[in-house]
Design a protein around this motif. Sequence first.
Motif, PDB file in Angstrom:
ATOM      1  N   VAL A  46     -44.107 -14.758   1.731  1.00  0.00           N
ATOM      2  CA  VAL A  46     -45.266 -13.986   2.185  1.00  0.00           C
ATOM      3  C   VAL A  46     -46.291 -14.891   2.852  1.00  0.00           C
ATOM      4  CG1 VAL A  46     -47.278 -12.671   1.382  1.00  0.00           C
ATOM      5  CG2 VAL A  46     -44.988 -12.048   0.606  1.00  0.00           C
ATOM      6  N   TRP A  47     -46.583 -16.032   2.245  1.00  0.00           N
ATOM      7  CA  TRP A  47     -47.545 -16.957   2.866  1.00  0.00           C
ATOM      8  C   TRP A  47     -47.010 -17.465   4.203  1.00  0.00           C
ATOM      9  CZ3 TRP A  47     -51.556 -20.598   0.531  1.00  0.00           C
ATOM     10  CH2 TRP A  47     -52.333 -19.937  -0.424  1.00  0.00           C
ATOM     11  N   ALA A  48     -45.717 -17.734   4.280  1.00  0.00           N
ATOM     12  CA  ALA A  48     -45.142 -18.239   5.526  1.00  0.00           C
ATOM     13  C   ALA A  48     -45.272 -17.213   6.646  1.00  0.00           C
ATOM     14  CB  ALA A  48     -43.674 -18.604   5.317  1.00  0.00           C
ATOM     15  N   VAL A  49     -44.958 -15.956   6.350  1.00  0.00           N
ATOM     16  CA  VAL A  49     -45.001 -14.917   7.381  1.00  0.00           C
ATOM     17  C   VAL A  49     -46.433 -14.542   7.737  1.00  0.00           C
ATOM     18  CG1 VAL A  49     -44.396 -12.525   7.924  1.00  0.00           C
ATOM     19  CG2 VAL A  49     -42.727 -14.012   6.789  1.00  0.00           C
ATOM     20  N   HIS A  50     -47.276 -14.326   6.742  1.00  0.00           N
ATOM     21  CA  HIS A  50     -48.637 -13.864   7.019  1.00  0.00           C
ATOM     22  C   HIS A  50     -49.550 -14.972   7.515  1.00  0.00           C
ATOM     23  CE1 HIS A  50     -48.058 -10.143   4.214  1.00  0.00           C
ATOM     24  NE2 HIS A  50     -47.217 -10.185   5.235  1.00  0.00           N
ATOM     25  N   GLY A  51     -49.130 -16.217   7.383  1.00  0.00           N
ATOM     26  CA  GLY A  51     -49.910 -17.319   7.928  1.00  0.00           C
ATOM     27  C   GLY A  51     -49.527 -17.677   9.342  1.00  0.00           C
ATOM     28  N   SER A  52     -48.608 -16.937   9.918  1.00  0.00           N
ATOM     29  CA  SER A  52     -48.104 -17.205  11.264  1.00  0.00           C
ATOM     30  C   SER A  52     -48.880 -16.411  12.304  1.00  0.00           C
ATOM     31  CB  SER A  52     -46.621 -16.834  11.333  1.00  0.00           C
ATOM     32  OG  SER A  52     -46.168 -16.753  12.670  1.00  0.00           O
ATOM     33  N   MET A  53     -49.009 -16.976  13.490  1.00  0.00           N
ATOM     34  CA  MET A  53     -49.668 -16.260  14.582  1.00  0.00           C
ATOM     35  C   MET A  53     -48.843 -15.057  15.037  1.00  0.00           C
ATOM     36  SD  MET A  53     -52.477 -17.760  14.920  1.00  0.00           S
ATOM     37  CE  MET A  53     -53.054 -16.899  16.373  1.00  0.00           C
ATOM     38  N   ALA A  54     -47.563 -15.021  14.673  1.00  0.00           N
ATOM     39  CA  ALA A  54     -46.715 -13.887  15.063  1.00  0.00           C
ATOM     40  C   ALA A  54     -47.223 -12.578  14.475  1.00  0.00           C
ATOM     41  CB  ALA A  54     -45.275 -14.136  14.623  1.00  0.00           C
ATOM     42  N   THR A  55     -48.084 -12.643  13.456  1.00  0.00           N
ATOM     43  CA  THR A  55     -48.627 -11.418  12.871  1.00  0.00           C
ATOM     44  C   THR A  55     -49.412 -10.592  13.891  1.00  0.00           C
ATOM     45  OG1 THR A  55     -50.574 -12.638  12.104  1.00  0.00           O
ATOM     46  CG2 THR A  55     -48.755 -12.386  10.546  1.00  0.00           C
ATOM     47  N   ILE A  56     -49.950 -11.253  14.915  1.00  0.00           N
ATOM     48  CA  ILE A  56     -50.701 -10.519  15.940  1.00  0.00           C
ATOM     49  C   ILE A  56     -49.779  -9.553  16.672  1.00  0.00           C
ATOM     50  CG2 ILE A  56     -52.056 -10.755  18.056  1.00  0.00           C
ATOM     51  CD1 ILE A  56     -52.965 -13.491  17.035  1.00  0.00           C
ATOM     52  N   GLY A  69     -36.594 -19.069   1.559  1.00  0.00           N
ATOM     53  CA  GLY A  69     -35.748 -18.059   0.941  1.00  0.00           C
ATOM     54  C   GLY A  69     -35.169 -17.070   1.916  1.00  0.00           C
ATOM     55  N   GLY A  70     -35.588 -17.143   3.182  1.00  0.00           N
ATOM     56  CA  GLY A  70     -35.039 -16.263   4.198  1.00  0.00           C
ATOM     57  C   GLY A  70     -35.691 -14.883   4.225  1.00  0.00           C
ATOM     58  N   PRO A  71     -35.247 -14.014   5.141  1.00  0.00           N
ATOM     59  CA  PRO A  71     -35.828 -12.675   5.293  1.00  0.00           C
ATOM     60  C   PRO A  71     -35.819 -11.845   4.013  1.00  0.00           C
ATOM     61  CG  PRO A  71     -34.424 -13.184   7.165  1.00  0.00           C
ATOM     62  CD  PRO A  71     -34.211 -14.281   6.167  1.00  0.00           C
ATOM     63  N   ASP A  72     -34.757 -11.942   3.222  1.00  0.00           N
ATOM     64  CA  ASP A  72     -34.692 -11.156   1.988  1.00  0.00           C
ATOM     65  C   ASP A  72     -35.852 -11.476   1.057  1.00  0.00           C
ATOM     66  OD1 ASP A  72     -32.401  -9.974   2.902  1.00  0.00           O
ATOM     67  OD2 ASP A  72     -31.049 -10.972   1.502  1.00  0.00           O
ATOM     68  N   ALA A  73     -36.240 -12.758   1.006  1.00  0.00           N
ATOM     69  CA  ALA A  73     -37.340 -13.157   0.133  1.00  0.00           C
ATOM     70  C   ALA A  73     -38.634 -12.476   0.558  1.00  0.00           C
ATOM     71  CB  ALA A  73     -37.509 -14.676   0.143  1.00  0.00           C
ATOM     72  N   TYR A  74     -38.867 -12.378   1.870  1.00  0.00           N
ATOM     73  CA  TYR A  74     -40.092 -11.714   2.339  1.00  0.00           C
ATOM     74  C   TYR A  74     -40.090 -10.237   1.966  1.00  0.00           C
ATOM     75  CZ  TYR A  74     -43.676  -9.691   5.284  1.00  0.00           C
ATOM     76  OH  TYR A  74     -44.768  -8.979   5.712  1.00  0.00           O
ATOM     77  N   VAL A  75     -38.976  -9.560   2.221  1.00  0.00           N
ATOM     78  CA  VAL A  75     -38.885  -8.129   1.885  1.00  0.00           C
ATOM     79  C   VAL A  75     -39.126  -7.928   0.394  1.00  0.00           C
ATOM     80  CG1 VAL A  75     -37.392  -6.099   1.860  1.00  0.00           C
ATOM     81  CG2 VAL A  75     -37.305  -7.689   3.797  1.00  0.00           C
ATOM     82  N   ARG A  76     -38.529  -8.775  -0.415  1.00  0.00           N
ATOM     83  CA  ARG A  76     -38.628  -8.643  -1.869  1.00  0.00           C
ATOM     84  C   ARG A  76     -40.043  -8.952  -2.364  1.00  0.00           C
ATOM     85  NH1 ARG A  76     -34.471 -11.370  -2.785  1.00  0.00           N
ATOM     86  NH2 ARG A  76     -35.410 -13.419  -3.091  1.00  0.00           N
ATOM     87  N   GLU A  77     -40.628 -10.024  -1.855  1.00  0.00           N
ATOM     88  CA  GLU A  77     -41.961 -10.409  -2.323  1.00  0.00           C
ATOM     89  C   GLU A  77     -43.028  -9.393  -1.901  1.00  0.00           C
ATOM     90  OE1 GLU A  77     -42.865 -14.384  -1.114  1.00  0.00           O
ATOM     91  OE2 GLU A  77     -41.000 -15.198  -1.928  1.00  0.00           O
ATOM     92  N   TRP A  78     -42.957  -8.932  -0.644  1.00  0.00           N
ATOM     93  CA  TRP A  78     -44.003  -8.009  -0.167  1.00  0.00           C
ATOM     94  C   TRP A  78     -43.813  -6.601  -0.734  1.00  0.00           C
ATOM     95  CZ3 TRP A  78     -48.636  -8.928   0.991  1.00  0.00           C
ATOM     96  CH2 TRP A  78     -49.445  -8.005   1.663  1.00  0.00           C
ATOM     97  N   ALA A  79     -42.711  -6.368  -1.417  1.00  0.00           N
ATOM     98  CA  ALA A  79     -42.547  -5.088  -2.117  1.00  0.00           C
ATOM     99  C   ALA A  79     -43.664  -4.897  -3.141  1.00  0.00           C
ATOM    100  CB  ALA A  79     -41.187  -5.034  -2.807  1.00  0.00           C
ATOM    101  N   GLN A  80     -44.237  -6.000  -3.635  1.00  0.00           N
ATOM    102  CA  GLN A  80     -45.354  -5.891  -4.569  1.00  0.00           C
ATOM    103  C   GLN A  80     -46.515  -5.126  -3.941  1.00  0.00           C
ATOM    104  OE1 GLN A  80     -45.715  -6.746  -7.839  1.00  0.00           O
ATOM    105  NE2 GLN A  80     -47.697  -5.730  -7.648  1.00  0.00           N
ATOM    106  N   LEU A 114     -38.348   1.148  -3.141  1.00  0.00           N
ATOM    107  CA  LEU A 114     -38.618   0.096  -2.163  1.00  0.00           C
ATOM    108  C   LEU A 114     -37.368  -0.722  -1.864  1.00  0.00           C
ATOM    109  CD1 LEU A 114     -41.969  -1.004  -3.732  1.00  0.00           C
ATOM    110  CD2 LEU A 114     -41.715  -0.483  -1.300  1.00  0.00           C
ATOM    111  N   PRO A 115     -37.152  -1.093  -0.608  1.00  0.00           N
ATOM    112  CA  PRO A 115     -36.053  -2.009  -0.303  1.00  0.00           C
ATOM    113  C   PRO A 115     -36.398  -3.407  -0.801  1.00  0.00           C
ATOM    114  CG  PRO A 115     -37.371  -1.620   1.660  1.00  0.00           C
ATOM    115  CD  PRO A 115     -37.905  -0.695   0.598  1.00  0.00           C
ATOM    116  N   LEU A 116     -35.395  -4.126  -1.287  1.00  0.00           N
ATOM    117  CA  LEU A 116     -35.610  -5.479  -1.804  1.00  0.00           C
ATOM    118  C   LEU A 116     -34.808  -6.506  -1.020  1.00  0.00           C
ATOM    119  CD1 LEU A 116     -35.609  -4.744  -5.649  1.00  0.00           C
ATOM    120  CD2 LEU A 116     -37.573  -4.953  -4.090  1.00  0.00           C
ATOM    121  N   SER A 117     -34.234  -6.093   0.094  1.00  0.00           N
ATOM    122  CA  SER A 117     -33.526  -7.011   0.974  1.00  0.00           C
ATOM    123  C   SER A 117     -33.657  -6.484   2.398  1.00  0.00           C
ATOM    124  CB  SER A 117     -32.051  -7.129   0.595  1.00  0.00           C
ATOM    125  OG  SER A 117     -31.365  -5.920   0.887  1.00  0.00           O
ATOM    126  N   GLU A 118     -33.382  -7.356   3.361  1.00  0.00           N
ATOM    127  CA  GLU A 118     -33.455  -6.920   4.752  1.00  0.00           C
ATOM    128  C   GLU A 118     -32.427  -5.826   5.032  1.00  0.00           C
ATOM    129  OE1 GLU A 118     -33.596  -8.818   9.247  1.00  0.00           O
ATOM    130  OE2 GLU A 118     -32.557  -9.912   7.655  1.00  0.00           O
TER     131      GLU A 118
END
Length: 336
Positions: free
Chosen positions: A45-55, A167-178, A188-192
């Motif tokens: 989550v920190w890796a994805v949300h800290g990226s400029m790609a979020t724009i 952890g790859g894409p699955d980790a993001y899907v799983r973590e942001w499920a929170q 909720l999906p827990l994998s890509e």
Amino acid sequence: MRNFLREWQGEIKRVFTGSTDGQPAWVSRLAEGDDAGYHLPGSAVWAVHGSMATIVAGVRALLMQALHPGALAGIHEHSDFRADPLSRLARTIRWIFTVTYGPQAAADEASARVRRLHEPVQGTYSDGHGGERSYSANDPELARWVHIAFVDAFLSAHKIWGAGIPGGPDAYVREWAQAGRLMGVVDLPLSEAEMREQLDRWYNNGELVADSRVAETVEFIRNPPLHPLLRPGYRIIFAGAVYSLEPKYRRMLGLQVPRLGPFPLPVRLATKVALGVVHLALGRGPGPSEQAARERLRRLGWAAGLPAMGQRAGEQQKPGPDEVRTGFLAGGEWGI
């Protein structure tokens, strides 16, 4: 003499923070609290949300969410997005960053506040099969669409313009499920793969609609009321969002990747350059929300060298029940 560079930087900051010369008070409050939060440094989550790609992801998410007639009805009938789109954007950014970087109590309270705001958002809409259905912004099924469209957008944009994901894409899907759970989402999906399967189900069942209201919304997203200095860059960001969409969704939305005659324009590269320019304008290094979270973690005694392992200074590397439950471990191998 007019300083265009400073004015441009100020307008970019205003879009993302609501202020041209400072940061919102809620950002500094992320340094407060007595727990590490739902997510730690080194998490997906920190890796994805800290990226400029979020724009780019934010624009893509709006385009995708518009395809569900229930979600779109709520926006059109209960939102002031046309008159004051930046305020709505600022509220969304506040919730995302509070859940990402804040302590659990702040994330819980922010989510509860959004759900309270959603309580009066109710009505009816025509579904993809011509029937009349009722909707509520807090309905778990409708909230699931919004959540999955968000996850899909942020993950897809990061794959194109971001760096690696622990952890790859699955980790993001799983973590942001929170975050979805905090908003009352179920199933909720827990994998890509699960996320793609659920998206395909909506599409294949004919639950997504492209009508005149969608066209109107797309046109607004294409040409929002931005400061003239920001419009050239936004056109590139919008093109990047269109580029990142699956072709079937682009067709539904009536969008195409820009071309010069038979030749596609270098949208991917242009978007990367535009994001780099925005990054320079906002300042290198971690953003204010991440800095506040790190300040809280240091105060709580989390080891600076192993922040992603949920380890306090002087402790052995061993995941406890809280770390397991909230997905603290980078890579998500402990799951949520």
